[in-house]
Write an enzyme that holds these catalytic residues in place. Structure first.
Site, PDB file in Angstrom:
ATOM      1  N   VAL A 149      52.619  22.659   2.809  1.00 16.98           N
ATOM      2  CA  VAL A 149      51.561  21.798   2.282  1.00 16.98           C
ATOM      3  C   VAL A 149      50.562  22.619   1.487  1.00 16.98           C
ATOM      4  O   VAL A 149      50.053  23.637   1.961  1.00 16.98           O
ATOM      5  CB  VAL A 149      50.839  21.065   3.429  1.00 16.98           C
ATOM      6  CG1 VAL A 149      49.806  20.100   2.874  1.00 16.98           C
ATOM      7  CG2 VAL A 149      51.853  20.337   4.306  1.00 16.98           C
ATOM      8  N   CYS A 150      50.241  22.155   0.290  1.00 18.69           N
ATOM      9  CA  CYS A 150      49.363  22.899  -0.606  1.00 18.69           C
ATOM     10  C   CYS A 150      47.974  23.133  -0.023  1.00 18.69           C
ATOM     11  O   CYS A 150      47.432  24.222  -0.117  1.00 18.69           O
ATOM     12  CB  CYS A 150      49.249  22.153  -1.941  1.00 18.69           C
ATOM     13  SG  CYS A 150      47.978  22.790  -3.061  1.00 18.69           S
TER      14      CYS A 150
END
Length: 276
Positions: A149-150
């Site tokens: 997840v960024c």
């Protein structure tokens, strides 16, 4: 790059494949001198997950959960990790790689272009500042991410408020153009977000905890509702002020739209999306 005229484009509620196709097409035209540098604001319909160009989507994403939630996937031209594009404004800034005063170093050019974003936040009353990983623990988190997840860690010169990441951006050099685009979350539904990833329940809960500690959305920061239009206006002003710009609207010709339509097919194809 200061004191010049750029194109300005708004494309709201656009499909995931078309959003990525438009960014790539503009980069192609800017590189060839057929368009001025361009600032673009857009949103996504339907909501979607975008993955980085080199991300292993086949490993990181839960395809059954994505289908159950009707969330399509698109692969970006830029690198980085996965982003859920839902209630947000996405920006892209595209200019020739040969632009005077644009650093050749990617990290430094990223810092320069993100100044327009930082000033946009300031227009909204958000004291966003550049994040620089200072501790070895922070640097290790970037080298070896704990999730796909960024928003669970801030990289060099990303924007943060009180230590929490408030925007996620990525940059690529493409055929003589620089393309930087990024996600500005207005609100986040972390239940939907983490359902999209191939994690067991323990991993999911750990990821949610990290996310709540490391990321924040604009509505939560301001403690009020903000609209796409309000944020777009603020960021337009931010870029104007940062680089002494004037803007003129961008309208695609029939020929340009045909080129975009061809690129849409690429971004819709399983060969591109699930190639790794």
């Amino acid at each position: 790059m200061t004191g010049t005229t750029w194109h300005l484009l708004r494309t709201e509620s656009t499909s995931p494949a078309e959003n990525m196709a438009i960014d790539e097409a503009i980069a192609n035209w800017v590189a060839k001198g057929e368009l001025k540098p361009t600032l673009r604001f857009y949103s996504w319909a339907p909501h979607a997950i975008s993955v980085g160009r080199f991300q292993r989507a086949t490993r990181d994403l839960d395809r059954d959960a994505l289908e159950a939630n009707n969330i399509p996937v698109v692969r970006r031209l830029t690198g980085g990790r996965a982003v859920l594009h839902a209630d947000e404004l996405t920006y892209s800034v595209i200019l020739p790689e040969s632009t005077p005063a644009l650093p050749t170093n990617i990290i430094e050019s990223y810092r320069l272009l993100t100044e327009g974003v930082r000033r946009g936040y300031r227009e909204l009353g958000v004291p966003a500042e550049f994040s620089v990983p200072l501790t070895e623990e922070d640097r290790e988190a970037l080298r070896k991410p704990k999730s796909a997840v960024c928003f669970d860690a801030a990289s060099y010169y990303e924007l943060a408020v009180d230590g929490k990441k408030i925007a996620g951006s990525a940059q690529v050099r493409h055929q003589g153009a620089v393309l930087q685009h990024g996600s500005i979350p207005l609100s986040v539904d972390d239940e939907v977000l983490f359902d999209c990833f191939a994690m067991d329940e323990t991993e999911k809960q750990e990821a949610k905890t990290r996310f709540s500690e490391k990321a924040v959305a604009l509505n939560d920061t301001l403690k009020r509702f903000v609209s796409f239009d309000e944020v777009a206006a603020a960021f337009e002003t931010g870029f104007k002020d940062a680089f002494s710009l004037t803007f003129e609207p961008l309208v695609f010709t029939k020929e340009q739209q045909a080129e975009i339509d061809l690129l849409v097919k690429k971004y819709e194809s399983d060969e591109w999306v699930w190639k790794r």
